[in-house]
Write a protein that holds these residues in place. Structure first.
Motif, PDB file in Angstrom:
ATOM      1  N   ALA A   1      -4.745  -2.054  -4.371  1.00 31.83           N
ATOM      2  CA  ALA A   1      -5.508  -3.299  -4.234  1.00 31.83           C
ATOM      3  C   ALA A   1      -4.580  -4.505  -4.287  1.00 31.83           C
ATOM      4  N   SER A   2      -3.592  -4.434  -5.167  1.00 29.71           N
ATOM      5  CA  SER A   2      -2.659  -5.564  -5.313  1.00 29.71           C
ATOM      6  C   SER A   2      -1.829  -5.787  -4.063  1.00 29.71           C
ATOM      7  N   GLN A   3      -1.773  -4.770  -3.213  1.00 29.81           N
ATOM      8  CA  GLN A   3      -1.019  -4.927  -1.969  1.00 29.81           C
ATOM      9  C   GLN A   3      -1.911  -5.364  -0.820  1.00 29.81           C
ATOM     10  N   GLY A   4      -3.122  -5.746  -1.189  1.00 27.69           N
ATOM     11  CA  GLY A   4      -4.025  -6.258  -0.172  1.00 27.69           C
ATOM     12  C   GLY A   4      -4.711  -5.177   0.633  1.00 27.69           C
ATOM     13  N   ARG A   5      -4.716  -3.958   0.103  1.00 32.84           N
ATOM     14  CA  ARG A   5      -5.351  -2.875   0.854  1.00 32.84           C
ATOM     15  C   ARG A   5      -6.859  -2.907   0.673  1.00 32.84           C
ATOM     16  N   SER A   6      -7.537  -2.460   1.696  1.00 31.70           N
ATOM     17  CA  SER A   6      -8.983  -2.385   1.607  1.00 31.70           C
ATOM     18  C   SER A   6      -9.378  -1.025   1.036  1.00 31.70           C
ATOM     19  N   ALA A   7     -10.392  -1.039   0.174  1.00 35.03           N
ATOM     20  CA  ALA A   7     -10.832   0.210  -0.470  1.00 35.03           C
ATOM     21  C   ALA A   7     -11.387   1.202   0.549  1.00 35.03           C
ATOM     22  N   ASP A   8     -11.811   0.661   1.688  1.00 29.97           N
ATOM     23  CA  ASP A   8     -12.363   1.549   2.727  1.00 29.97           C
ATOM     24  C   ASP A   8     -11.276   2.186   3.566  1.00 29.97           C
ATOM     25  N   ASP A   9     -10.077   1.744   3.334  1.00 28.19           N
ATOM     26  CA  ASP A   9      -9.006   2.149   4.229  1.00 28.19           C
ATOM     27  C   ASP A   9      -7.825   2.752   3.478  1.00 28.19           C
ATOM     28  N   VAL A  10      -8.116   3.460   2.414  1.00 27.98           N
ATOM     29  CA  VAL A  10      -7.027   4.129   1.690  1.00 27.98           C
ATOM     30  C   VAL A  10      -7.196   5.635   1.843  1.00 27.98           C
ATOM     31  N   SER A  11      -6.103   6.323   1.658  1.00 33.19           N
ATOM     32  CA  SER A  11      -6.162   7.757   1.879  1.00 33.19           C
ATOM     33  C   SER A  11      -6.030   8.497   0.555  1.00 33.19           C
ATOM     34  N   MET A  12      -6.639   9.644   0.497  1.00 36.84           N
ATOM     35  CA  MET A  12      -6.537  10.456  -0.711  1.00 36.84           C
ATOM     36  C   MET A  12      -5.072  10.829  -0.964  1.00 36.84           C
ATOM     37  N   GLU A  13      -4.319  10.969   0.124  1.00 36.71           N
ATOM     38  CA  GLU A  13      -2.900  11.311  -0.035  1.00 36.71           C
ATOM     39  C   GLU A  13      -2.158  10.211  -0.780  1.00 36.71           C
ATOM     40  N   GLU A  14      -2.572   8.977  -0.548  1.00 35.00           N
ATOM     41  CA  GLU A  14      -1.894   7.862  -1.224  1.00 35.00           C
ATOM     42  C   GLU A  14      -2.132   7.922  -2.728  1.00 35.00           C
ATOM     43  N   PHE A  15      -3.370   8.242  -3.089  1.00 31.23           N
ATOM     44  CA  PHE A  15      -3.666   8.355  -4.526  1.00 31.23           C
ATOM     45  C   PHE A  15      -2.881   9.513  -5.142  1.00 31.23           C
ATOM     46  N   GLU A  16      -2.841  10.600  -4.402  1.00 31.49           N
ATOM     47  CA  GLU A  16      -2.110  11.768  -4.924  1.00 31.49           C
ATOM     48  C   GLU A  16      -0.633  11.430  -5.109  1.00 31.49           C
ATOM     49  N   TRP A  17      -0.095  10.721  -4.118  1.00 30.06           N
ATOM     50  CA  TRP A  17       1.325  10.379  -4.187  1.00 30.06           C
ATOM     51  C   TRP A  17       1.605   9.404  -5.340  1.00 30.06           C
ATOM     52  N   LEU A  18       0.772   8.369  -5.442  1.00 24.63           N
ATOM     53  CA  LEU A  18       1.016   7.368  -6.485  1.00 24.63           C
ATOM     54  C   LEU A  18       0.951   7.999  -7.871  1.00 24.63           C
ATOM     55  N   LYS A  19       0.016   8.916  -8.025  1.00 25.01           N
ATOM     56  CA  LYS A  19      -0.094   9.623  -9.307  1.00 25.01           C
ATOM     57  C   LYS A  19       1.195  10.389  -9.593  1.00 25.01           C
ATOM     58  N   LYS A  20       1.667  11.054  -8.552  1.00 24.08           N
ATOM     59  CA  LYS A  20       2.903  11.836  -8.695  1.00 24.08           C
ATOM     60  C   LYS A  20       4.086  10.926  -9.034  1.00 24.08           C
ATOM     61  N   LEU A  21       4.147   9.807  -8.346  1.00 27.37           N
ATOM     62  CA  LEU A  21       5.244   8.868  -8.566  1.00 27.37           C
ATOM     63  C   LEU A  21       5.212   8.332  -9.995  1.00 27.37           C
ATOM     64  N   ARG A  22       4.020   7.967 -10.433  1.00 27.95           N
ATOM     65  CA  ARG A  22       3.886   7.399 -11.779  1.00 27.95           C
ATOM     66  C   ARG A  22       4.256   8.440 -12.838  1.00 27.95           C
ATOM     67  N   GLN A  23       3.747   9.654 -12.609  1.00 26.88           N
ATOM     68  CA  GLN A  23       4.066  10.706 -13.581  1.00 26.88           C
ATOM     69  C   GLN A  23       5.547  11.051 -13.525  1.00 26.88           C
ATOM     70  N   GLY A  24       6.077  11.094 -12.311  1.00 29.71           N
ATOM     71  CA  GLY A  24       7.486  11.432 -12.145  1.00 29.71           C
ATOM     72  C   GLY A  24       8.399  10.450 -12.862  1.00 29.71           C
ATOM     73  N   LEU A  25       8.027   9.182 -12.805  1.00 34.04           N
ATOM     74  CA  LEU A  25       8.866   8.160 -13.442  1.00 34.04           C
ATOM     75  C   LEU A  25       8.496   7.944 -14.908  1.00 34.04           C
ATOM     76  N   GLY A  26       7.599   8.780 -15.396  1.00 26.65           N
ATOM     77  CA  GLY A  26       7.100   8.612 -16.761  1.00 26.65           C
ATOM     78  C   GLY A  26       8.203   8.594 -17.807  1.00 26.65           C
ATOM     79  N   LYS A  27       9.169   9.464 -17.637  1.00 26.36           N
ATOM     80  CA  LYS A  27      10.243   9.568 -18.615  1.00 26.36           C
ATOM     81  C   LYS A  27      11.051   8.271 -18.669  1.00 26.36           C
ATOM     82  N   THR A  28      11.445   7.793 -17.483  1.00 23.64           N
ATOM     83  CA  THR A  28      12.208   6.541 -17.426  1.00 23.64           C
ATOM     84  C   THR A  28      11.360   5.409 -17.986  1.00 23.64           C
TER      85      THR A  28
END
Ligand SMILES: Nc1nc2c(ncn2[C@@H]2O[C@H](COP(=O)(O)OP(=O)(O)OP(=O)(O)O)[C@@H](O)[C@H]2O)c(=O)[nH]1
Length: 478
Positions: A157-184
């Motif tokens: 949302a902060s990047q100006g994306r529309s909620a109608d135009d997001v992909s499930m893959e993006e959520f999956e990826w962001l979750k992975k990225l956040r968890q992946g960087l969790g240690k740092t």
């Protein structure tokens, strides 16, 4: 079809500030609204509404793909063991050293620590209204709107994306990225918060931040720059911790984006109407072959046709490993069956095959293991010569694959490649589970090369185009 290479292209508008609601409203409207209602819960409701709409949208997408067979997510042990294990690699001086010196950290599973439960984004913490709204959501359970989902929703949302135009893959990826960087992140954020936000940094605070950034492998030069820039701001203005961290995020993002300053092609999308050739290089074990496979998958699933040239002919097993990825991603692999054959000849055949198939993208696996820099340079120069002759109009990119778990050591290796090859970008792999995620900043600062893709897992979906905004949010958002 969701195109990963274009996803932020249409929303390259100004990023909305962290604590403002999604793009459905203009920033002026938001400011007015805030003035009218004070620090109201409007933005929380809007974010939640955004998240709920996105969630419903994703549920629809999931229902659509449920009937399709799922692709297996990771390379099987058989596939990996079939490739054997490399024992040597190129060092800064171009000499071979035992791989043992570069033992990568074993990625750990993200644990649900109590600390993580507290890591609710600021805009969700302001009232308990979220809970009420969650309860009233008809088809959205609390578990589904979990912390990772809400964080991802905020990032999109902060990047100006529309909620109608997001992909499930993006959520999956962001979750992975956040968890992946969790240690740092866990190593950084709490301590950072405790030292910033008390006016200008005193000597102890400077030393502490320095130690924190260096332990995340941000590198000496970048660390100095970050501290000086932060100090300058804090001398001008007394910022509370949250705002000081927000400013820190801006500094990091600026550093990460700096190599893009003079580059037109900010999003790294395969160019239309011509053959794109991406040469991949890097030391053995960095994840080069896996990256080729993941890139082929990413490109194909984003709508680009792809061919792979297995030009890492130094080792027969490397060719076999590429072929496995070719099969997994249904991508033609051009290889020469002979042992130690000329890589340039494979590239020649690869270009012919790509042209014959009218492919958008030719991915070239080049050797990472050469006795010295001279050999490496000669081989890459020969490949470039073939490309210049055979594919005059092609758009060529030369990417070095770097293992993030090696931190500064990996960077030194990359320097050898950057001297030998005309590098245009970096692929940073194995960001999952490492405490050295700050190396991304060192890469941008020291190599002055844009990070084009990042890998945060062994699965086929675990490599995505790099976004400095998302990376910094994953690194420094609680
Ligand atoms: N955790 C994690 N592992 C990764 C990632 N990328 C690659 N790997 C793993 O790293 C190991 C080495 O990857 P390869 O693709 O074989 O590396 P390479 O650079 O081609 O090395 P050689 O095959 O020896 O030439 C494999 O076990 C991969 O699954 C990543 O992003 N995260």
């Amino acid at each position: 079809m969701f195109n990963w290479f274009r996803r932020n292209k249409d929303s390259d508008k100004e990023q909305v500030k962290q604590d403002t609601p999604p793009a459905s409203e203009t920033q002026e409207e938001v400011v007015e609204e805030k003035q009218e209602e004070g620090e109201s819960s409007a933005s929380q409701e809007q974010y939640l509404e955004w998240a709920k709409t996105a969630f419903a949208n994703i549920q629809k997408q999931k229902a659509g793909v449920e009937t399709e067979p799922e692709e297996s997510q990771t390379v099987t042990e058989d596939e990996q063991s079939a490739t054997g294990q490399e024992e040597e690699t190129v060092t800064e001086s171009g000499e071979e050293t035992p791989q043992g010196e570069m033992v990568a950290e074993v990625p750990e599973e993200e644990e649900e620590t109590p600390e993580m439960e507290e890591n609710v984004p600021a805009w969700m913490q302001k009232s308990d209204r979220l809970e009420t709204l969650k309860e009233s959501a008809i088809d959205t359970t609390e578990e589904e709107l979990d912390e990772d989902f809400m964080w991802s929703a905020q990032v999109l949302a902060s990047q100006g994306r529309s909620a109608d135009d997001v992909s499930m893959e993006e959520f999956e990826w962001l979750k992975k990225l956040r968890q992946g960087l969790g240690k740092t992140r866990r190593n950084l954020i709490n301590q950072l918060k405790s030292v910033v936000g008390q006016g200008p940094l005193n000597d102890d605070a400077v030393m502490e931040i320095e130690a924190l950034l260096l332990s995340a492998d941000v590198g000496i030069e970048a660390t100095e720059y970050i501290i000086n820039t932060l100090q300058e701001k804090l001398r001008e203005e007394a910022l509370p911790p949250e705002e000081a961290i927000a400013y820190l995020k801006q500094i990091l993002q600026t550093l990460l984006d700096k190599p893009l300053e003079n580059i037109e092609d900010k999003t790294f999308e395969p160019q239309e109407g011509k053959l794109n050739i991406w040469l991949l290089t890097g030391v053995n074990g960095a994840g080069k072959t896996t990256t080729i496979g993941k890139l082929a998958h990413l490109a194909k699933s984003s709508g680009y046709s792809c061919v792979i040239a297995a030009a890492d002919t130094f080792r027969a097993a490397a060719v076999e490993q590429v072929k496995v990825w070719g099969e997994r991603t249904d991508t033609p692999v051009i290889a020469n069956p002979g042992k130690n054959t000329d890589p340039a000849a494979v590239v020649f055949d690869g270009i012919s095959a790509a042209i014959a198939r009218n492919a958008d993208l030719l991915l070239v696996d080049t050797a990472g293991r050469l006795q010295n820099k001279k050999n490496l340079m000669e081989e890459l120069a020969k490949i470039r010569l073939i490309i210049d002759k055979k594919a005059v109009d092609a758009h060529v990119e030369s990417l070095v694959v770097l293992d993030a778990t090696l931190g500064q050591n990996g960077l030194r290796q990359a320097q050898v490649f950057s001297e030998a090859a005309d590098l245009t970008g970096v692929v940073l792999t194995k960001l999952d589970g490492t405490a050295k995620g700050g190396v991304a900043i060192a890469v941008s600062q020291q190599l002055n090369l844009p990070i084009r893709f990042i890998g945060a897992g062994e699965g086929i979906e675990d490599l995505r185009p790099f976004s400095s905004f998302e990376f910094v949010e994953a690194l420094l958002s609680q």
